[in-house]
Design a protein around this motif. Structure first.
Motif, PDB file in Angstrom:
ATOM      1  N   ILE A   1     -90.756  86.837   6.327  1.00  0.00           N
ATOM      2  CA  ILE A   1     -91.477  85.989   5.389  1.00  0.00           C
ATOM      3  C   ILE A   1     -90.560  84.804   5.141  1.00  0.00           C
ATOM      4  N   LEU A   2     -91.062  83.623   5.460  1.00  0.00           N
ATOM      5  CA  LEU A   2     -90.285  82.396   5.299  1.00  0.00           C
ATOM      6  C   LEU A   2     -90.874  81.585   4.156  1.00  0.00           C
ATOM      7  N   ILE A   3     -90.031  81.190   3.228  1.00  0.00           N
ATOM      8  CA  ILE A   3     -90.422  80.338   2.111  1.00  0.00           C
ATOM      9  C   ILE A   3     -89.735  78.992   2.339  1.00  0.00           C
ATOM     10  N   TYR A   4     -90.520  77.917   2.395  1.00  0.00           N
ATOM     11  CA  TYR A   4     -89.991  76.597   2.753  1.00  0.00           C
ATOM     12  C   TYR A   4     -89.750  75.745   1.506  1.00  0.00           C
ATOM     13  N   ARG A   5     -88.484  75.475   1.250  1.00  0.00           N
ATOM     14  CA  ARG A   5     -88.053  74.797   0.028  1.00  0.00           C
ATOM     15  C   ARG A   5     -88.573  73.371  -0.092  1.00  0.00           C
ATOM     16  N   LEU A   6     -88.340  72.538   0.898  1.00  0.00           N
ATOM     17  CA  LEU A   6     -88.677  71.112   0.771  1.00  0.00           C
ATOM     18  C   LEU A   6     -90.177  70.856   0.622  1.00  0.00           C
ATOM     19  N   PRO A   7     -91.041  71.504   1.378  1.00  0.00           N
ATOM     20  CA  PRO A   7     -92.477  71.289   1.152  1.00  0.00           C
ATOM     21  C   PRO A   7     -92.939  71.729  -0.236  1.00  0.00           C
ATOM     22  N   ILE A   8     -92.383  72.826  -0.741  1.00  0.00           N
ATOM     23  CA  ILE A   8     -92.758  73.254  -2.086  1.00  0.00           C
ATOM     24  C   ILE A   8     -92.308  72.218  -3.105  1.00  0.00           C
TER      25      ILE A   8
ATOM     26  N   LEU B   1     -96.006  75.856   3.177  1.00  0.00           N
ATOM     27  CA  LEU B   1     -95.116  76.240   2.084  1.00  0.00           C
ATOM     28  C   LEU B   1     -94.435  77.571   2.372  1.00  0.00           C
ATOM     29  N   GLY B   2     -95.091  78.399   3.158  1.00  0.00           N
ATOM     30  CA  GLY B   2     -94.541  79.691   3.532  1.00  0.00           C
ATOM     31  C   GLY B   2     -95.215  80.194   4.789  1.00  0.00           C
ATOM     32  N   LEU B   3     -94.617  81.209   5.397  1.00  0.00           N
ATOM     33  CA  LEU B   3     -95.159  81.753   6.640  1.00  0.00           C
ATOM     34  C   LEU B   3     -94.800  83.221   6.749  1.00  0.00           C
ATOM     35  N   TYR B   4     -95.792  84.025   7.131  1.00  0.00           N
ATOM     36  CA  TYR B   4     -95.535  85.419   7.486  1.00  0.00           C
ATOM     37  C   TYR B   4     -95.535  85.491   8.995  1.00  0.00           C
ATOM     38  N   ASP B   5     -94.452  85.992   9.556  1.00  0.00           N
ATOM     39  CA  ASP B   5     -94.298  86.099  11.003  1.00  0.00           C
ATOM     40  C   ASP B   5     -94.034  87.560  11.331  1.00  0.00           C
ATOM     41  N   GLY B   6     -95.066  88.260  11.782  1.00  0.00           N
ATOM     42  CA  GLY B   6     -94.872  89.663  12.103  1.00  0.00           C
ATOM     43  C   GLY B   6     -96.175  90.379  12.361  1.00  0.00           C
ATOM     44  N   VAL B   7     -96.102  91.686  12.307  1.00  0.00           N
ATOM     45  CA  VAL B   7     -97.255  92.557  12.512  1.00  0.00           C
ATOM     46  C   VAL B   7     -97.599  93.177  11.161  1.00  0.00           C
ATOM     47  N   PRO B   8     -98.762  92.828  10.602  1.00  0.00           N
ATOM     48  CA  PRO B   8     -99.138  93.390   9.294  1.00  0.00           C
ATOM     49  C   PRO B   8     -99.179  94.916   9.323  1.00  0.00           C
ATOM     50  N   LEU B   9     -98.937  95.507   8.172  1.00  0.00           N
ATOM     51  CA  LEU B   9     -98.948  96.971   8.078  1.00  0.00           C
ATOM     52  C   LEU B   9    -100.253  97.567   8.578  1.00  0.00           C
TER      53      LEU B   9
ATOM     54  N   GLU C   1     -92.245  97.190   4.590  1.00  0.00           N
ATOM     55  CA  GLU C   1     -91.453  97.869   5.612  1.00  0.00           C
ATOM     56  C   GLU C   1     -91.034  96.915   6.719  1.00  0.00           C
ATOM     57  N   ASN C   2     -89.774  97.021   7.097  1.00  0.00           N
ATOM     58  CA  ASN C   2     -89.237  96.267   8.224  1.00  0.00           C
ATOM     59  C   ASN C   2     -89.562  94.774   8.099  1.00  0.00           C
ATOM     60  N   CYS C   3     -89.211  94.207   6.961  1.00  0.00           N
ATOM     61  CA  CYS C   3     -89.541  92.813   6.683  1.00  0.00           C
ATOM     62  C   CYS C   3     -88.408  92.178   5.877  1.00  0.00           C
ATOM     63  N   VAL C   4     -87.986  90.999   6.315  1.00  0.00           N
ATOM     64  CA  VAL C   4     -86.980  90.238   5.574  1.00  0.00           C
ATOM     65  C   VAL C   4     -87.640  89.002   4.981  1.00  0.00           C
ATOM     66  N   ILE C   5     -87.112  88.564   3.857  1.00  0.00           N
ATOM     67  CA  ILE C   5     -87.623  87.370   3.192  1.00  0.00           C
ATOM     68  C   ILE C   5     -86.514  86.329   3.204  1.00  0.00           C
ATOM     69  N   LEU C   6     -86.819  85.181   3.788  1.00  0.00           N
ATOM     70  CA  LEU C   6     -85.829  84.130   3.982  1.00  0.00           C
ATOM     71  C   LEU C   6     -86.305  82.817   3.374  1.00  0.00           C
ATOM     72  N   VAL C   7     -85.346  82.006   2.954  1.00  0.00           N
ATOM     73  CA  VAL C   7     -85.649  80.655   2.490  1.00  0.00           C
ATOM     74  C   VAL C   7     -85.097  79.680   3.526  1.00  0.00           C
ATOM     75  N   GLU C   8     -85.934  78.765   3.943  1.00  0.00           N
ATOM     76  CA  GLU C   8     -85.517  77.700   4.848  1.00  0.00           C
ATOM     77  C   GLU C   8     -85.920  76.377   4.230  1.00  0.00           C
ATOM     78  N   ASP C   9     -85.240  75.315   4.629  1.00  0.00           N
ATOM     79  CA  ASP C   9     -85.563  74.003   4.071  1.00  0.00           C
ATOM     80  C   ASP C   9     -86.956  73.541   4.454  1.00  0.00           C
ATOM     81  N   ALA C  10     -87.315  73.679   5.725  1.00  0.00           N
ATOM     82  CA  ALA C  10     -88.604  73.144   6.182  1.00  0.00           C
ATOM     83  C   ALA C  10     -89.124  73.969   7.358  1.00  0.00           C
ATOM     84  N   PRO C  11     -90.432  73.948   7.547  1.00  0.00           N
ATOM     85  CA  PRO C  11     -90.998  74.639   8.711  1.00  0.00           C
ATOM     86  C   PRO C  11     -90.736  73.826   9.976  1.00  0.00           C
ATOM     87  N   PRO C  12     -90.976  74.417  11.132  1.00  0.00           N
ATOM     88  CA  PRO C  12     -90.864  73.658  12.377  1.00  0.00           C
ATOM     89  C   PRO C  12     -91.833  72.466  12.345  1.00  0.00           C
TER      90      PRO C  12
END
Length: 117
Positions: A71-78, A48-56, A30-41
């Motif tokens: 939910i961020l999935i980081y391409r380059l680190p993977i 490799l990935g990050l959940y940024d939010g308030v768990p259910l 619920e109320n969650c988007v899944i995005l792909v980014e090249d790299a984390p900050p």
């Protein structure tokens, strides 16, 4: 050795990993988007990935009118930790499941017990 893979192909692997998650579970996201980014900050380098939010499990009456969790999935680190295309497929699947689990309130210790390191 880093596997070379275009962003579009990587995004397709993320979509395929999501398609493997049972519909019954995805329906509960619920109320969650899944995005792909090249790299984390830079301060989170190596993730490799990050959940940024308030768990259910932590949402209560106060949870309203907020921006979607991410939910961020980081391409380059993977790609950097994988040696083959098959390794990338497996790591993307593990990372997607890992981050969705955080959305459901499952912590890293429990994920480790379940084999999602």
């Amino acid at each position: 050795m880093t596997v070379a893979m275009a962003a579009q192909e990587f995004e397709l692997l993320v979509q395929q990993a999501l398609d493997e998650v049972p519909d019954e579970l995805l329906a509960l996201v619920e109320n969650c988007v899944i995005l792909v980014e090249d790299a984390p900050p830079p301060d989170l380098a190596g993730l490799l990935g990050l959940y940024d939010g308030v768990p259910l499990t932590e949402r209560g009456d106060f949870y309203a009118g907020v921006l979607p969790d991410r939910i961020l999935i980081y391409r380059l680190p993977i790609l950097a930790v994988c040696d083959t295309h098959e390794d990338v497929v497996e790591e993307v699947h593990i990372t997607v499941v890992h981050e969705i689990a955080h959305h459901f309130g499952i912590d890293d210790d429990r994920l480790h017990e379940l084999g999602y390191d």
